[in-house]
Each structure stands twice: as C-alpha cells, then as structure tokens.
Design a protein around this motif. Structure first.
Motif, PDB file in Angstrom:
ATOM      1  N   UNK A   1       0.835  -1.204   0.000  1.00  0.00           N
ATOM      2  CA  UNK A   1       0.000   0.000   0.000  1.00  0.00           C
ATOM      3  C   UNK A   1       0.866   1.249   0.000  1.00  0.00           C
ATOM      4  N   UNK A   2       1.990   1.201   0.738  1.00  0.00           N
ATOM      5  CA  UNK A   2       2.870   2.357   0.865  1.00  0.00           C
ATOM      6  C   UNK A   2       4.320   1.892   0.913  1.00  0.00           C
ATOM      7  N   UNK A   3       5.122   2.355  -0.031  1.00  0.00           N
ATOM      8  CA  UNK A   3       6.544   2.018  -0.008  1.00  0.00           C
ATOM      9  C   UNK A   3       7.192   2.586   1.242  1.00  0.00           C
ATOM     10  N   UNK A   4       6.837   3.809   1.599  1.00  0.00           N
ATOM     11  CA  UNK A   4       7.427   4.445   2.779  1.00  0.00           C
ATOM     12  C   UNK A   4       7.185   3.594   4.027  1.00  0.00           C
ATOM     13  N   UNK A   5       5.959   3.095   4.196  1.00  0.00           N
ATOM     14  CA  UNK A   5       5.632   2.282   5.372  1.00  0.00           C
ATOM     15  C   UNK A   5       6.286   0.907   5.315  1.00  0.00           C
ATOM     16  N   UNK A   6       6.398   0.324   4.122  1.00  0.00           N
ATOM     17  CA  UNK A   6       6.907  -1.046   3.994  1.00  0.00           C
ATOM     18  C   UNK A   6       8.427  -1.125   3.973  1.00  0.00           C
ATOM     19  N   UNK A   7       9.083  -0.073   3.530  1.00  0.00           N
ATOM     20  CA  UNK A   7      10.514  -0.111   3.291  1.00  0.00           C
ATOM     21  C   UNK A   7      11.371  -0.536   4.481  1.00  0.00           C
ATOM     22  N   UNK A   8      11.118  -0.074   5.711  1.00  0.00           N
ATOM     23  CA  UNK A   8      11.982  -0.489   6.818  1.00  0.00           C
ATOM     24  C   UNK A   8      12.073  -2.011   6.992  1.00  0.00           C
ATOM     25  N   UNK A   9      10.980  -2.711   6.843  1.00  0.00           N
ATOM     26  CA  UNK A   9      11.010  -4.167   6.973  1.00  0.00           C
ATOM     27  C   UNK A   9      11.887  -4.787   5.899  1.00  0.00           C
ATOM     28  N   UNK A  10      11.713  -4.375   4.648  1.00  0.00           N
ATOM     29  CA  UNK A  10      12.453  -4.996   3.546  1.00  0.00           C
ATOM     30  C   UNK A  10      13.927  -4.605   3.561  1.00  0.00           C
ATOM     31  N   UNK A  11      14.252  -3.405   4.042  1.00  0.00           N
ATOM     32  CA  UNK A  11      15.662  -3.031   4.232  1.00  0.00           C
ATOM     33  C   UNK A  11      16.295  -3.938   5.288  1.00  0.00           C
ATOM     34  N   UNK A  12      15.552  -4.191   6.341  1.00  0.00           N
ATOM     35  CA  UNK A  12      16.082  -5.055   7.402  1.00  0.00           C
ATOM     36  C   UNK A  12      16.225  -6.496   6.922  1.00  0.00           C
ATOM     37  N   UNK A  13      15.209  -7.001   6.196  1.00  0.00           N
ATOM     38  CA  UNK A  13      15.283  -8.368   5.682  1.00  0.00           C
ATOM     39  C   UNK A  13      16.440  -8.542   4.698  1.00  0.00           C
ATOM     40  N   UNK A  14      16.650  -7.542   3.845  1.00  0.00           N
ATOM     41  CA  UNK A  14      17.716  -7.609   2.844  1.00  0.00           C
ATOM     42  C   UNK A  14      19.066  -7.182   3.421  1.00  0.00           C
ATOM     43  N   UNK A  15      19.042  -6.678   4.648  1.00  0.00           N
ATOM     44  CA  UNK A  15      20.233  -6.188   5.328  1.00  0.00           C
ATOM     45  C   UNK A  15      20.960  -5.134   4.495  1.00  0.00           C
ATOM     46  N   UNK A  16      20.159  -4.189   3.975  1.00  0.00           N
ATOM     47  CA  UNK A  16      20.727  -3.097   3.188  1.00  0.00           C
ATOM     48  C   UNK A  16      19.834  -1.872   3.283  1.00  0.00           C
ATOM     49  N   UNK A  17      20.458  -0.719   3.152  1.00  0.00           N
ATOM     50  CA  UNK A  17      19.697   0.521   3.011  1.00  0.00           C
ATOM     51  C   UNK A  17      19.885   1.072   1.600  1.00  0.00           C
ATOM     52  N   UNK A  18      20.482   0.262   0.725  1.00  0.00           N
ATOM     53  CA  UNK A  18      20.693   0.618  -0.675  1.00  0.00           C
ATOM     54  C   UNK A  18      19.397   0.362  -1.433  1.00  0.00           C
ATOM     55  N   UNK A  19      18.630   1.421  -1.671  1.00  0.00           N
ATOM     56  CA  UNK A  19      17.294   1.314  -2.253  1.00  0.00           C
ATOM     57  C   UNK A  19      17.240   2.157  -3.530  1.00  0.00           C
ATOM     58  N   UNK A  20      16.672   1.573  -4.571  1.00  0.00           N
ATOM     59  CA  UNK A  20      16.478   2.272  -5.846  1.00  0.00           C
ATOM     60  C   UNK A  20      14.974   2.472  -6.015  1.00  0.00           C
TER      61      UNK A  20
END
Length: 122
Positions: free
Chosen positions: A18-37
């Motif tokens: 629904x919202x990239x902003x809301x979802x992004x912290x979880x997926x950054x943590x799962x992927x162990x990266x803050x490198x987001x395109x």
C-alpha cells in the motif's frame, strides 16, 4: 564444467504494498541493506531493495507476474520463451532499468524480464 555465466543475474520477489514508505523499513532489514532504488514505471511506484521489488499502486496485471528476473541478454529470453511455446505479452521495450519484456510461459506463468544495466541509486 561449463564456465559460461548464467544469463539469469537475479530473481526479484514482487511485493505489492500500500505504501513504499511504510513497507521499506522491513524490507531493508530483511535484505540487510539501506541501498534502495526508487523509481516509477507508468502509474506504479517501485522500490528495489536487495532481492525485493516493492510495488505501490500496481494494478491486477502488474500483481499477476510471478517474478521479475534480471538477465544479461534479453534476446536469449525471447528465443527461449518462444521456442518453449510461450508468448510475449509486452515488449521487448525500453524500461527504467534497461530493456524489458513480460512473457507468458507455456505453463501459464507470467514473468517480467529486465536486461541488466547498472542501476542509478537514489
């Protein structure tokens, strides 16, 4: 043993959100990266983070794709899909991250393929 690298570079799990902003912290943590395109394609806003491709505003057609597969050579994919009885549904055509196409495999699965180019990170 064959030393030729695979044409498949990466497989991205497509995650409608629904919202990239809301979802992004979880997926950054799962992927162990803050490198987001983050980018847009048509009406869809996307965020590529590690092995995940988050889709905000995706319609049913975009949600129905099994995966996004990054490849070295899109022409190899075209030949393989057609030879195996599949169909090209969209493309090949330019996209925000390289040439792309959407194909229906002979087994009915719909997959997006993107020819790998070095992404511009934002």
């Amino acid at each position: 043993m064959d030393e030729t690298p695979s044409n498949v570079v990466a497989v991205l799990a497509r995650i409608p959100v629904e919202s990239i902003v809301a979802a992004l912290p979880l997926y950054e943590r799962l992927a162990e990266t803050s490198d987001v395109h983050v980018f847009t394609f048509g009406p869809v806003r996307l965020a590529w983070v590690g092995p995940f491709l988050l889709l905000e505003g995706a319609d049913e057609a975009a949600r129905s794709r099994a995966a996004t597969i990054m490849v070295r050579d899109l022409d190899v994919v075209v030949d393989a899909v057609l030879d195996a009885g599949g169909d090209l549904l969209d493309g090949p055509m330019p996209g925000p991250n390289g040439r792309r196409l959407v194909a229906r495999h002979g087994d009915g699965n719909v997959v997006e393929y993107v020819e790998q180019v070095a992404p511009t990170r934002s």
